[in-house]
Design a protein around this motif. Structure first.
Motif, PDB file in Angstrom:
ATOM      1  N   ILE A 110      33.025 -14.389  16.243  1.00 14.17           N
ATOM      2  CA  ILE A 110      34.176 -14.838  15.189  1.00 14.17           C
ATOM      3  C   ILE A 110      35.146 -13.336  15.189  1.00 14.17           C
ATOM      4  N   GLN A 111      36.347 -14.043  15.395  1.00 13.11           N
ATOM      5  CA  GLN A 111      37.242 -12.939  15.141  1.00 13.11           C
ATOM      6  C   GLN A 111      38.244 -13.327  14.077  1.00 13.11           C
ATOM      7  N   CYS A 112      39.113 -14.329  14.163  1.00 11.38           N
ATOM      8  CA  CYS A 112      40.056 -14.519  13.014  1.00 11.38           C
ATOM      9  C   CYS A 112      39.586 -15.200  12.152  1.00 11.38           C
ATOM     10  N   GLY A 113      38.433 -15.982  12.126  1.00 13.70           N
ATOM     11  CA  GLY A 113      37.763 -16.689  11.224  1.00 13.70           C
ATOM     12  C   GLY A 113      38.351 -18.292  10.696  1.00 13.70           C
ATOM     13  N   TYR A 114      39.679 -18.162  11.297  1.00 17.79           N
ATOM     14  CA  TYR A 114      40.509 -19.492  11.044  1.00 17.79           C
ATOM     15  C   TYR A 114      39.781 -20.548  11.825  1.00 17.79           C
ATOM     16  N   CYS A 115      39.382 -20.531  12.976  1.00 18.11           N
ATOM     17  CA  CYS A 115      38.955 -21.509  13.787  1.00 18.11           C
ATOM     18  C   CYS A 115      37.226 -21.637  13.740  1.00 18.11           C
ATOM     19  N   THR A 116      36.743 -20.555  13.263  1.00 19.88           N
ATOM     20  CA  THR A 116      35.381 -20.637  13.147  1.00 19.88           C
ATOM     21  C   THR A 116      34.740 -21.820  12.632  1.00 19.88           C
ATOM     22  N   ASN A 176      38.319 -26.898  21.182  1.00 24.32           N
ATOM     23  CA  ASN A 176      38.572 -25.939  20.170  1.00 24.32           C
ATOM     24  C   ASN A 176      39.193 -24.753  20.782  1.00 24.32           C
ATOM     25  N   LEU A 177      40.509 -24.661  20.473  1.00 28.09           N
ATOM     26  CA  LEU A 177      41.332 -23.635  20.804  1.00 28.09           C
ATOM     27  C   LEU A 177      40.933 -22.249  20.001  1.00 28.09           C
ATOM     28  N   CYS A 178      40.772 -21.162  20.900  1.00 25.37           N
ATOM     29  CA  CYS A 178      40.830 -19.886  20.445  1.00 25.37           C
ATOM     30  C   CYS A 178      41.622 -19.021  21.190  1.00 25.37           C
ATOM     31  N   ARG A 179      42.498 -18.273  20.138  1.00 26.77           N
ATOM     32  CA  ARG A 179      43.717 -17.616  21.196  1.00 26.77           C
ATOM     33  C   ARG A 179      42.937 -16.296  21.461  1.00 26.77           C
ATOM     34  N   CYS A 180      41.869 -15.758  20.576  1.00 25.41           N
ATOM     35  CA  CYS A 180      41.634 -14.360  21.027  1.00 25.41           C
ATOM     36  C   CYS A 180      40.545 -14.418  22.117  1.00 25.41           C
TER      37      CYS A 180
HETATM   38  S1  FES Z   1      38.544 -16.389  16.786  1.00 22.60           S
HETATM   39 FE1  FES Z   1      39.788 -17.870  15.725  1.00 22.60          FE
HETATM   40  S2  FES Z   1      41.518 -18.043  17.202  1.00 22.60           S
HETATM   41 FE2  FES Z   1      40.217 -16.774  18.186  1.00 22.60          FE
END
Ligand code: FES
Ligand code: FES
Length: 160
Positions: A96-102, A135-139
């Motif tokens: 998990i990084q941003c939390g938004y896509c999690t 599921n896209l994850c930019r990071c």
């Molecule tokens: S962890 Fe949410 S966009 Fe990468």
């Protein structure tokens, strides 16, 4: 128009506009904030929910289409042992990084693991990658997500 469906295990009835999308009904009328708004074109996957157990993007679904169906979000899975195990594995793996896509990625991977486990079949990395491709994850946390799925599955299949 009035629509009734099961949301996280309880029946809800809600008045919606005829062209209203499920994403808006969940967030704006029912207070389900884990379902995020992104592209609104079915491309990013952050608005994913489970519809009768299958991941779907709620920005491309009219609320009227889910009448009588079962909608699940992460709010409804807190006491599910498989979900808890997966979420803990995500935390351990720093998936998990941003939390938004999690929440969306957790729902997609949870549905995949359930299907593999209940079907008593083997998973493959290629299949896991395919399962999360919506599921896209930019990071770029994909390798860690795949590892979290593999680890959760292997604990399930080796559990006594
Ligand atoms: S962890 Fe949410 S966009 Fe990468
Ligand atoms: S907001 Fe639904 S797929 Fe992007």
């Amino acid at each position: 128009m009035r629509v009734s469906f099961r949301l996280n295990g309880s029946w809800v009835s809600v008045d919606v506009e005829p062209g209203e999308i499920l994403l808006d009904t969940l967030r704006l009328r029912l207070g389900i904030r884990s379902v995020k708004r992104g592209c609104e074109r079915g491309e990013c996957g952050v608005c994913t929910v489970l519809l009768n157990g299958e991941p779907v993007v709620s920005c491309l679904l009219l609320t009227a289409q889910v009448d009588s169906m079962e909608v699940t979000t992460v709010e409804g899975l807190g006491s599910d042992p498989l979900f808890k195990d997966l979420a803990e594995e995500f935390a351990r793996r720093f998936s998990i990084q941003c939390g938004y896509c999690t929440p969306a990625i957790l729902l997609t991977t949870y549905a995949y693991i359930r299907k593999v486990y209940e079907g008593k079949r083997k998973a493959s990395v290629e299949e896991i990658v395919k399962a999360i491709e919506g599921n896209l994850c930019r990071c770029g946390t994909y390798p860690r997500v795949v590892r979290a799925v593999v680890n959760t599955l292997s604990r399930l299949t080796t559990a006594p």
